[in-house]
Structure formats: C-alpha cells, structure tokens
Scaffold this motif. Sequence first.
Motif, mmCIF file in Angstrom:
data_model
loop_
_atom_site.group_PDB
_atom_site.id
_atom_site.type_symbol
_atom_site.label_atom_id
_atom_site.label_comp_id
_atom_site.label_asym_id
_atom_site.label_seq_id
_atom_site.Cartn_x
_atom_site.Cartn_y
_atom_site.Cartn_z
ATOM 1 N N LYS A 71 0.833 -1.200 0.000
ATOM 2 C CA LYS A 71 0.000 0.000 0.000
ATOM 3 C C LYS A 71 0.869 1.252 0.000
ATOM 4 N N LEU A 72 1.892 1.272 0.840
ATOM 5 C CA LEU A 72 2.780 2.429 0.900
ATOM 6 C C LEU A 72 3.514 2.632 -0.420
ATOM 7 N N GLN A 73 3.964 1.550 -1.020
ATOM 8 C CA GLN A 73 4.700 1.651 -2.282
ATOM 9 C C GLN A 73 3.797 2.200 -3.391
ATOM 10 N N ILE A 74 2.569 1.727 -3.467
ATOM 11 C CA ILE A 74 1.634 2.220 -4.488
ATOM 12 C C ILE A 74 1.304 3.688 -4.233
ATOM 13 N N LEU A 75 1.108 4.057 -2.965
ATOM 14 C CA LEU A 75 0.835 5.453 -2.634
ATOM 15 C C LEU A 75 2.025 6.331 -3.026
ATOM 16 N N LEU A 76 3.230 5.844 -2.770
ATOM 17 C CA LEU A 76 4.432 6.585 -3.143
ATOM 18 C C LEU A 76 4.465 6.844 -4.648
ATOM 19 N N GLU A 77 4.018 5.858 -5.425
ATOM 20 C CA GLU A 77 3.995 5.997 -6.886
ATOM 21 C C GLU A 77 2.904 6.956 -7.363
ATOM 22 N N ARG A 78 1.877 7.182 -6.538
ATOM 23 C CA ARG A 78 0.734 8.013 -6.946
ATOM 24 C C ARG A 78 0.802 9.446 -6.431
ATOM 25 N N THR A 79 1.891 9.794 -5.762
ATOM 26 C CA THR A 79 2.032 11.160 -5.265
ATOM 27 C C THR A 79 3.438 11.677 -5.577
#
Length: 156
Positions: free
Chosen positions: A60-68
């Motif tokens: 979840k953190l990795q995907i969020l990092l990619e989306r911001t």
Amino acid sequence: MAKLTLTKGQDGKLCGLDAKGQRAYDKFIKALKQLGYGDTLGFSFFLPRDPASHRAYFRKLQILLERTEAFNDLDKLRAWLLLGAGYCDYVPGAQGLVAVPMSMAFDAMDQSEFAELNRKVDEFLYTDHAQSILWPQLNQQQRWNCITSFLEDLRR
C-alpha cells in the motif's frame, strides 16, 4: 528473559518455531513440570503479526508513493503516515516537543495492534490535510476521488 516463538506442528502440538525456539520451549515445559505448590512463574505473550498483512501494508505504501509527488522516499512517507495516525512518541526538541514515529518492528506490535495502526493510517488518508499534502494541485473533490480510488484498488 527468554524469548519464545511457538507454532503448531503438523501433529497438532505446540513446538518452537526453529531449533533455538524448540530449546526455549523445552526449558519452559521443564519449568512448568517442576513448578511446585505456591511457586510462581510469570510470562507474557502476544500474537505475532501476520506476514501477509505486513506485506500488504508495505505494498500500500509503495503504491501510494507511486501516486504522489509529495514524497520520493518510502521511509519518509511511512514516517509521515505513522505521525498522521498518531503512532508516535513526543520527545523534547529545540523548540518544544517533537513527534517521533514509534517502531513497527515485528516484536514491537502484535497483529491486533498492527491492524489498528493500518486502520488509523487509512483514517488519516481520508483527512483533507493528508490529501492536500499528497495531491496539492488537485481540488478537494479530485483529492477525495484519488484516495477513494487508491484504497478501493488495494481491496481488489
């Protein structure tokens, strides 16, 4: 103090997780058997975190990092989310108290505590403050759509 991690073997009985754990478990069983009337034995336990939920959290953190674009480092994003979720200690700093994220190590929190932290992180992500940091160029409705879409994608 001895540390012991148990698992249930294929025979349905408790055993140490590895050779070291088995030796510790054998010592514990021996101490139990030698316990006399009026003797005391103290211990504490916790249910270790589920590795799958740990991996899902960091996914979840990795995907969020990619989306911001607000963060370019996973550790900084993780620390910010821990602070936002209130999972921190306050220590004296040069200008007053400073929030410091607490440890997420496997032996620092059990599965129920980890699940609660995960819930609080999601709750923080739904705040206007978090969304305005993650996507400052978007309006409020667009930010809400981003976080809703992000969390729904994770559940699929």
